[in-house]
Write an enzyme that holds these catalytic residues in place. Sequence first.
Site, PDB file in Angstrom:
ATOM      1  N   CYS A  80      94.421 -39.365  26.307  1.00 36.91           N
ATOM      2  CA  CYS A  80      94.264 -40.303  25.119  1.00 36.91           C
ATOM      3  C   CYS A  80      95.637 -39.759  24.207  1.00 36.91           C
ATOM      4  O   CYS A  80      96.675 -40.043  24.643  1.00 36.91           O
ATOM      5  CB  CYS A  80      93.244 -40.366  24.659  1.00 36.91           C
ATOM      6  SG  CYS A  80      93.081 -41.871  23.526  1.00 36.91           S
ATOM      7  N   HIS A 107      89.091 -41.036  29.105  1.00 33.57           N
ATOM      8  CA  HIS A 107      88.469 -39.772  28.835  1.00 33.57           C
ATOM      9  C   HIS A 107      87.673 -39.209  29.723  1.00 33.57           C
ATOM     10  O   HIS A 107      86.343 -39.622  29.806  1.00 33.57           O
ATOM     11  CB  HIS A 107      87.919 -39.929  27.470  1.00 33.57           C
ATOM     12  CG  HIS A 107      88.613 -40.004  26.067  1.00 33.57           C
ATOM     13  ND1 HIS A 107      88.925 -39.142  25.227  1.00 33.57           N
ATOM     14  CD2 HIS A 107      89.188 -41.184  25.853  1.00 33.57           C
ATOM     15  CE1 HIS A 107      89.620 -39.664  24.512  1.00 33.57           C
ATOM     16  NE2 HIS A 107      89.867 -40.739  24.698  1.00 33.57           N
ATOM     17  N   GLU A 149      86.550 -36.154  30.037  1.00 34.27           N
ATOM     18  CA  GLU A 149      85.723 -35.063  29.464  1.00 34.27           C
ATOM     19  C   GLU A 149      84.403 -35.827  29.080  1.00 34.27           C
ATOM     20  O   GLU A 149      83.353 -35.173  28.708  1.00 34.27           O
ATOM     21  CB  GLU A 149      86.455 -34.397  28.450  1.00 34.27           C
ATOM     22  CG  GLU A 149      86.533 -35.106  27.054  1.00 34.27           C
ATOM     23  CD  GLU A 149      87.736 -36.043  27.082  1.00 34.27           C
ATOM     24  OE1 GLU A 149      88.226 -36.573  28.088  1.00 34.27           O
ATOM     25  OE2 GLU A 149      88.030 -36.428  25.880  1.00 34.27           O
TER      26      GLU A 149
END
EC number: 6.3.5.3
Length: 228
Positions: free
Chosen positions: A87, A195, A197
């Site tokens: 991002c 994302h 994560e």
Amino acid sequence: MPARIGVVTFPGTLDDRQALRAAAAVGAEPVALWHKDRDLHQVDAVVLPGGFSYGDYLRAGAIARFSPVMDTIIDAARDGLPVLGICNGFQVLCETHLLEGAMIRNGDLHFINRDVTLRIENNRTAWTSDYEDGAEAVIPIKNVDGRFVADEPTLDALEAEGRVLARYVANPNGAARDIAGITNAAGNVVGLMPHPEYAIDDLTGPHPGPGTDGLPFFTSILKSLVSA
């Protein structure tokens, strides 16, 4: 000694803790890096996490690119250090010119926060080797300046050289050619707007699942580092 994955915190970074957690989840040693550091503390790979570095003043990633730590990361990436920009981190990598293109405001001008399905187009990078070729992955996005753009010759080159990393199955923001992520020619520098994560376990990942579709980004780099 476990592989060491560094995660950079800039003023305005939001997702550094989640990236550190993801590195730990796959058995790597997470290492917090500060934007004023010039020393990378012997890390084996670097994640530039999401957020709003320096408040996104001027434009997203434009100021972070000039942080002292980025001087070191740019040189190390050119020498082969694996770098993943997520991002805002992807935006920073574009500002450094380690990756081509740029991110502009989403097509509807709104902040988008939802799960999206990606198709992995290139599983030959250090960060995607644990995905099957053409695999689909459900991973969250949360951004307002997330629409990837580049001129037509650059887009054609990315396609011809197999450097489109991932595409949106249903384009949420008007990104050129549905591109959600790209890689450099060497495959060590990767930028991704969604994302991964936030998709590493069923408890906190996308609901309803699968909640772990982002995990292969981190298992891939760990296997790459261990086998190096």
